[in-house]
Enzyme design. Structure first.
Site, PDB file in Angstrom:
ATOM      1  N   CYS A   9     103.218 -10.553   2.148  1.00  0.00           N
ATOM      2  CA  CYS A   9     102.380 -11.510   2.569  1.00  0.00           C
ATOM      3  C   CYS A   9     103.072 -12.454   3.140  1.00  0.00           C
ATOM      4  O   CYS A   9     104.156 -12.240   3.637  1.00  0.00           O
ATOM      5  CB  CYS A   9     102.019 -11.780   0.582  1.00  0.00           C
ATOM      6  N   GLY A  36      99.467 -10.622   5.773  1.00  0.00           N
ATOM      7  CA  GLY A  36      98.456 -10.483   4.729  1.00  0.00           C
ATOM      8  C   GLY A  36      97.391 -10.318   4.803  1.00  0.00           C
ATOM      9  O   GLY A  36      96.236 -11.153   5.267  1.00  0.00           O
ATOM     10  N   ASN A 110     105.821 -14.290  -2.094  1.00  0.00           N
ATOM     11  CA  ASN A 110     105.867 -13.162  -1.378  1.00  0.00           C
ATOM     12  C   ASN A 110     107.083 -12.464  -1.448  1.00  0.00           C
ATOM     13  O   ASN A 110     108.353 -12.879  -1.496  1.00  0.00           O
ATOM     14  CB  ASN A 110     105.651 -13.895   0.530  1.00  0.00           C
ATOM     15  N   CYS A 262     115.837  -9.065   4.694  1.00  0.00           N
ATOM     16  CA  CYS A 262     114.663  -7.486   5.160  1.00  0.00           C
ATOM     17  C   CYS A 262     115.087  -7.421   6.321  1.00  0.00           C
ATOM     18  O   CYS A 262     114.480  -8.211   7.392  1.00  0.00           O
ATOM     19  CB  CYS A 262     113.500  -6.966   4.336  1.00  0.00           C
ATOM     20  N   TYR A 268     109.672  -4.896  12.429  1.00  0.00           N
ATOM     21  CA  TYR A 268     108.289  -4.792  12.239  1.00  0.00           C
ATOM     22  C   TYR A 268     107.521  -6.059  12.127  1.00  0.00           C
ATOM     23  O   TYR A 268     106.391  -5.905  12.367  1.00  0.00           O
ATOM     24  CB  TYR A 268     108.051  -3.553  11.798  1.00  0.00           C
ATOM     25  N   SER A 309     102.740  -3.581  18.323  1.00  0.00           N
ATOM     26  CA  SER A 309     104.346  -3.783  17.984  1.00  0.00           C
ATOM     27  C   SER A 309     105.564  -3.102  18.609  1.00  0.00           C
ATOM     28  O   SER A 309     106.953  -3.576  18.893  1.00  0.00           O
ATOM     29  CB  SER A 309     104.832  -3.665  16.289  1.00  0.00           C
ATOM     30  N   ASP A 372     107.570   1.345  16.624  1.00  0.00           N
ATOM     31  CA  ASP A 372     108.858   0.835  15.608  1.00  0.00           C
ATOM     32  C   ASP A 372     108.906   2.068  14.480  1.00  0.00           C
ATOM     33  O   ASP A 372     110.463   2.159  13.694  1.00  0.00           O
ATOM     34  CB  ASP A 372     108.522  -0.631  15.524  1.00  0.00           C
ATOM     35  N   CYS A 408     110.098   0.438  -1.065  1.00  0.00           N
ATOM     36  CA  CYS A 408     111.034  -0.661  -0.598  1.00  0.00           C
ATOM     37  C   CYS A 408     110.122  -0.654  -1.730  1.00  0.00           C
ATOM     38  O   CYS A 408     108.836  -0.587  -1.691  1.00  0.00           O
ATOM     39  CB  CYS A 408     109.992  -1.178   0.516  1.00  0.00           C
ATOM     40  N   CYS A 462     115.411   0.706   2.729  1.00  0.00           N
ATOM     41  CA  CYS A 462     114.541   2.414   3.256  1.00  0.00           C
ATOM     42  C   CYS A 462     115.188   3.580   3.692  1.00  0.00           C
ATOM     43  O   CYS A 462     114.724   4.425   4.527  1.00  0.00           O
ATOM     44  CB  CYS A 462     113.647   1.851   3.509  1.00  0.00           C
TER      45      CYS A 462
HETATM   46  S1  SF4 Z   1     114.039  -1.565   1.540  1.00  0.00           S
HETATM   47 FE1  SF4 Z   1     113.268  -1.649   3.468  1.00  0.00          FE
HETATM   48  S2  SF4 Z   1     111.709  -3.030   4.164  1.00  0.00           S
HETATM   49 FE2  SF4 Z   1     112.333  -3.380   1.474  1.00  0.00          FE
HETATM   50  S3  SF4 Z   1     113.535  -5.092   2.013  1.00  0.00           S
HETATM   51 FE3  SF4 Z   1     114.904  -3.532   2.009  1.00  0.00          FE
HETATM   52  S4  SF4 Z   1     114.819  -3.339   4.605  1.00  0.00           S
HETATM   53 FE4  SF4 Z   1     113.154  -4.635   4.247  1.00  0.00          FE
END
Ligand code: SF4
Length: 494
Positions: A9, A36, A110, A262, A268, A309, A372, A408, A462
């Site tokens: 978001c 979003g 968000n 993140c 991305y 991207s 990506d 995630c 992730c």
């Molecule tokens: S798990 Fe991956 S997408 Fe989610 S916050 Fe962590 S780095 Fe970002």
């Protein structure tokens, strides 16, 4: 990106007496539309009454001249949403709003909370308003739950003073924020103040800017400040609550800073013209491409991106490898994102509507195609096939991030673990699935190094399974995670 993980978001907050704050918020949301596309909303206040307008659709579909001119005031918050929790419905569009004898509050979120079960229970035990059942029915979003907690806290404080003292939303917000676990960047407002808050890990971005005429802006990304002509002042710090009113900006800490931003925002999600943690996103992606060329060279005549991207990384790869860069696809910019199509066959048609290979550029050539990430793998397979049909001699796929192996829980809508191709297949098996001549990913070290930000400042869960914020077992099961993930040790600083 193969259109298989969805953005979270975007949030905005504006305090600007004498200006058309609804229109400024509308413009800022326009700049954040990539975060979003499902719903958009704006709340405004003239100092006395908070009015919210929100609906399903893109920013330009939700707001027209009549609506914008009816939203009058000097402070506002705004939101664009792609659902990460909760169904796609009007009730889940934001800002969320609560009113009562203690006052009004609107909130835009968000991120994604991981302790909603606990928050619902504590609201129920305290006889909160709304009741858990009504909360569940009214909205399945965690944002609604936070708004309900703030409203209840404010009501408790009013009762505690026998209804005599004016109740500050700030005190109630400061009581509630430490109880939240997960990722959150909030913009909030009561009748006469705008607030911004970031979780102690700073998972999602939020920055502060100054408008040319002295007003203040909060926004998920700096590209929204640029559109308003606002000057970037600083990021809201992880674990910080900022309050904006006629006195300017004041700040309170509600938790120590433990940075775990993140990293996927850099790979991305964020717009390339934004600056995150002091680094321009385009430049970071360019460096990712350069590192990818060093780590995974290929013999080819053309480096091409998967638009849009993959463009900066493809340019970086071309520069570092000395292989010419070219645009091998023409993109139809008026087609919605491929993931909107509900079935696989419709998704594949969607890709063809969106991307058309340039036969004259690619026929007879060995190609390096830069993407990506690969999430499910089906879109990449389709793209490789389209390139071969258009006459490519060889297709070498290079990915500017490591394989995604874990879902995630912090606000990016990714498939369950059993649908993540990186969790199910080896790199060579993925290469066979997408029918590429070769496939290579950027290493975790290469990706983090390209950001030029200290590695321990990031969430990489992730890719690595190192979740900085512990995930309750029920949430893990919901995403079909069967192994125990690691927990990241993060450096804490005050
Ligand atoms: S798990 Fe991956 S997408 Fe989610 S916050 Fe962590 S780095 Fe970002």
């Amino acid at each position: 990106m193969s259109g298989e993980a969805r953005d979270a978001c975007g949030v905005v907050g504006i305090y600007a007496p004498g200006e058309d704050v609804a229109r400024l918020t509308y413009h800022a949301l326009y700049a954040l539309q990539h975060r979003g596309q499902e719903s958009a909303g704006i709340a405004v206040s003239d100092g006395g009454t908070v009015v919210v307008y929100k609906d399903l659709g893109l920013v330009a579909q939700v707001f027209d001249e009549t609506v914008l001119s009816s939203l009058r005031g000097h402070l506002a918050i705004g939101h664009v949403r792609y659902s990460t929790t909760g169904a796609s419905s009007w009730a889940n569009a934001q800002p969320s709003y609560k009113s009562g004898p203690a006052g009004q509050i609107a909130l835009a979120h968000n991120g994604n909370l991981v302790n909603t079960v606990e928050l619902k229970r504590s609201l129920a035990e305290a006889g909160g308003d709304p009741t858990p059942e009504r909360a569940r029915v009214a909205s399945s979003s965690d944002t609604e739950l936070v708004a309900a907690h703030i409203a209840r806290e404010r009501m408790n404080k009013l009762r505690g003073s026998n209804g005599h003292d004016p109740v500050s939303a700030k005190e109630a917000i400061l009581e509630v924020l430490p109880k939240l676990s997960g990722a959150f960047s909030f913009t909030m407002m009561d009748e006469d103040k705008v607030f911004g808050a970031r979780d102690p890990f700073g998972v999602r971005p939020l920055c502060i800017g100054r408008l040319p005429d002295g007003g203040w802006v909060l926004a998920s990304e700096t590209c929204a400040l640029d559109l308003l002509g606002a000057r970037f002042i600083r990021d809201v710090e992880p674990g910080e609550l900022v309050m904006i009113d006629e006195q300017g900006v004041t700040s309170e800490r509600f938790a120590p800073t433990t940075s775990a931003a993140c990293v996927f925002e850099h790979v991305y999600f964020a717009r390339p013209d934004s600056t995150l943690m002091g680094q321009n996103v385009y430049a970071t992606r360019y460096r990712m491409g350069q590192r990818l060329a060093e780590e995974a060279p290929a013999q080819a005549e053309l480096v091409m991106p998967l638009p849009d991207s993959g463009v900066p990384s493809a340019q970086g790869y071309a520069q570092a490898s000395g292989i010419p860069y070219g645009e091998g696809f023409v993109k139809n910019r008026y087609v919605g994102r491929t993931f909107i199509q509900p079935t696989q066959s419709m998704r594949q048609q969607g890709i063809r509507m969106k991307l058309n290979p340039l036969r004259e550029v690619i026929a007879g050539k060995r190609l390096v195609v830069i993407e990506d990430t690969i999430v499910r793998g089906n879109t990449t397979r389709q793209i490789v096939s389209m390139l071969r049909e258009a006459g490519a001699r060889e297709v070498h796929v290079r990915i500017s991030s490591p394989p995604i192996k874990w879902p995630c829980f912090y606000g990016i809508d990714m498939p369950d673990q059993d649908d993540l191709i990186g969790a199910q297949l080896s790199v060579d098996e993925i290469r066979a699935h997408i029918q590429a001549d070769s496939l290579a990913y950027l290493s975790l070290e290469g990706m983090l190094g390209a950001t030029e930000i200290p590695q321990d400042a990031f969430c990489t869960a992730c890719f690595s399974s190192r979740y900085p914020i512990p995930i309750p077992p029920i949430e893990l099961r919901n995403k079909h995670v069967l192994e125990e993930p690691q927990t990241q040790r993060s450096s804490t600083r005050r």
